[in-house]
Write a protein that holds these residues in place. Structure first.
Motif, PDB file in Angstrom:
ATOM      1  N   ARG A 187       0.836  -1.209   0.000  1.00 30.18           N
ATOM      2  CA  ARG A 187       0.000   0.000   0.000  1.00 30.18           C
ATOM      3  C   ARG A 187       0.869   1.257   0.000  1.00 30.18           C
ATOM      4  NH1 ARG A 187      -2.907  -3.028   3.847  1.00 30.18           N
ATOM      5  NH2 ARG A 187      -1.971  -1.812   5.531  1.00 30.18           N
ATOM      6  N   GLU A 188       1.887   1.265   0.844  1.00 26.02           N
ATOM      7  CA  GLU A 188       2.761   2.434   0.946  1.00 26.02           C
ATOM      8  C   GLU A 188       3.541   2.666  -0.344  1.00 26.02           C
ATOM      9  OE1 GLU A 188       5.119   1.431   4.301  1.00 26.02           O
ATOM     10  OE2 GLU A 188       3.584   1.989   5.787  1.00 26.02           O
ATOM     11  N   SER A 189       3.732   1.606  -1.117  1.00 22.75           N
ATOM     12  CA  SER A 189       4.496   1.701  -2.368  1.00 22.75           C
ATOM     13  C   SER A 189       3.595   1.930  -3.574  1.00 22.75           C
ATOM     14  CB  SER A 189       5.315   0.421  -2.574  1.00 22.75           C
ATOM     15  OG  SER A 189       6.177   0.186  -1.481  1.00 22.75           O
ATOM     16  N   GLY A 190       2.283   2.086  -3.338  1.00 20.46           N
ATOM     17  CA  GLY A 190       1.358   2.342  -4.416  1.00 20.46           C
ATOM     18  C   GLY A 190       1.072   1.140  -5.298  1.00 20.46           C
ATOM     19  N   MET A 191       1.154  -0.041  -4.711  1.00 20.13           N
ATOM     20  CA  MET A 191       0.905  -1.271  -5.461  1.00 20.13           C
ATOM     21  C   MET A 191      -0.093  -2.140  -4.727  1.00 20.13           C
ATOM     22  SD  MET A 191       4.693  -2.506  -6.755  1.00 20.13           S
ATOM     23  CE  MET A 191       5.567  -2.037  -5.246  1.00 20.13           C
ATOM     24  N   ARG A 192      -0.695  -3.057  -5.463  1.00 13.99           N
ATOM     25  CA  ARG A 192      -1.481  -4.111  -4.842  1.00 13.99           C
ATOM     26  C   ARG A 192      -0.523  -5.195  -4.375  1.00 13.99           C
ATOM     27  NH1 ARG A 192      -5.934  -5.414  -9.312  1.00 13.99           N
ATOM     28  NH2 ARG A 192      -6.338  -7.150  -7.882  1.00 13.99           N
ATOM     29  N   LEU A 193      -0.922  -5.914  -3.362  1.00 12.54           N
ATOM     30  CA  LEU A 193      -0.046  -6.953  -2.805  1.00 12.54           C
ATOM     31  C   LEU A 193       0.361  -7.996  -3.846  1.00 12.54           C
ATOM     32  CD1 LEU A 193       1.477  -8.334  -0.542  1.00 12.54           C
ATOM     33  CD2 LEU A 193      -0.698  -9.308   0.255  1.00 12.54           C
ATOM     34  N   PRO A 194      -0.576  -8.566  -4.628  1.00  8.74           N
ATOM     35  CA  PRO A 194      -0.143  -9.558  -5.618  1.00  8.74           C
ATOM     36  C   PRO A 194       0.756  -8.972  -6.699  1.00  8.74           C
ATOM     37  CG  PRO A 194      -2.451  -9.012  -5.927  1.00  8.74           C
ATOM     38  CD  PRO A 194      -2.042  -8.400  -4.622  1.00  8.74           C
TER      39      PRO A 194
END
Length: 252
Positions: A187-194
């Protein structure tokens, strides 16, 4: 006989690559089966136990001979191994003829399971000139984010701890903590986990390719898009390593 049946079901006369799915010998617990520790808490036995079974399994030389015959017969172009150890890879590589050399090894690799990098498997692959195709880069869906369009999910498998103790999160507290930390980092990196998980598997050369399980064209396109985004930035990889330092490979 087994490959003839597969070819018939696939309605083809050959396959590109044939993998031996499991070593035909005793190997240490590759799937992290949980056993009770002295204090009653679940733990994972991963150490080697001498079972003295060296004479009861099919010799590597005999397996290689059969693989070479299948290549010569045109039933497969390449051969490989799956769920192998560093010892197994080097043992096959030492006796395989050039026309049936081991081309690929497919072992699990994900944010929750980096044992191929710490147990000598990747080194054996690199030294023997063997490709590594990591399977379960989303840890059988544990590294999904709960959205319906996430690929590589198989709830029937995930919910059966007897079959897949490796991903029995409820019995592995560190796996839960690691999962929460990775979700927060994504989330902090602006991505979804998968998305982060798939790109991690394709970073640092650990996997020459990954084995995915999309259920439809949409999921396939989504995974391909994440693949094309390439390796993760160095700062994200550093934070992933920090999580792994706290909770190393909780689902081996």
């Amino acid at each position: 006989e087994a490959i003839d049946g597969s070819l018939a079901r696939l309605q083809t006369d050959h396959v590109h690559t044939l993998l031996l799915h499991w070593p035909d010998r005793y190997v240490p617990s590759l799937f992290g089966y949980a056993v009770a520790s002295s204090d009653g808490e679940p733990t994972t036995h991963q150490g080697y136990v001498d079972t003295n079974d060296y004479g009861v399994n099919t010799p590597v030389e005999e397996q290689v001979h059969v693989l070479a015959k299948l290549v010569a017969a045109g039933k497969t172009k390449y051969v490989g191994l799956s769920n192998e150890t560093a010892y197994g890879i080097t043992a096959f590589d030492a006796v395989a003829p050039s026309e049936a050399s081991i081309a690929v090894v497919s072992n699990a690799y994900s944010l929750l399971n980096r044992t191929v990098a710490t147990h000598g498997v990747l080194e054996a692959c690199k030294r023997c000139g063997v490709l590594h195709h990591g399977y379960s880069p989303l840890a059988n869906g544990r590294l999904g984010d709960g959205k319906e369009d996430i690929a590589d999910r198989d709830d029937d498998v995930i919910l059966d701890p007897e079959d897949v103790a490796r991903y029995d999160i409820e019995r592995k507290p560190n796996a839960k903590r690691a999962l929460a930390a990775y979700a927060r980092l994504a989330r902090e990196s602006g991505m979804r986990l998968p998305q982060m998980a798939l790109r991690f598997a394709l970073s640092r050369g650990a996997c020459d390719s990954v084995v995915i399980g999309p259920r439809d064209e949409h999921e396939l396109r989504e995974l391909c898009r994440w693949h094309d985004e390439g390796a993760l930035p160095a700062d994200v990889l550093l934070e992933i390593d920090r999580v792994n330092d706290r909770y190393p490979s909780p689902c081996p």
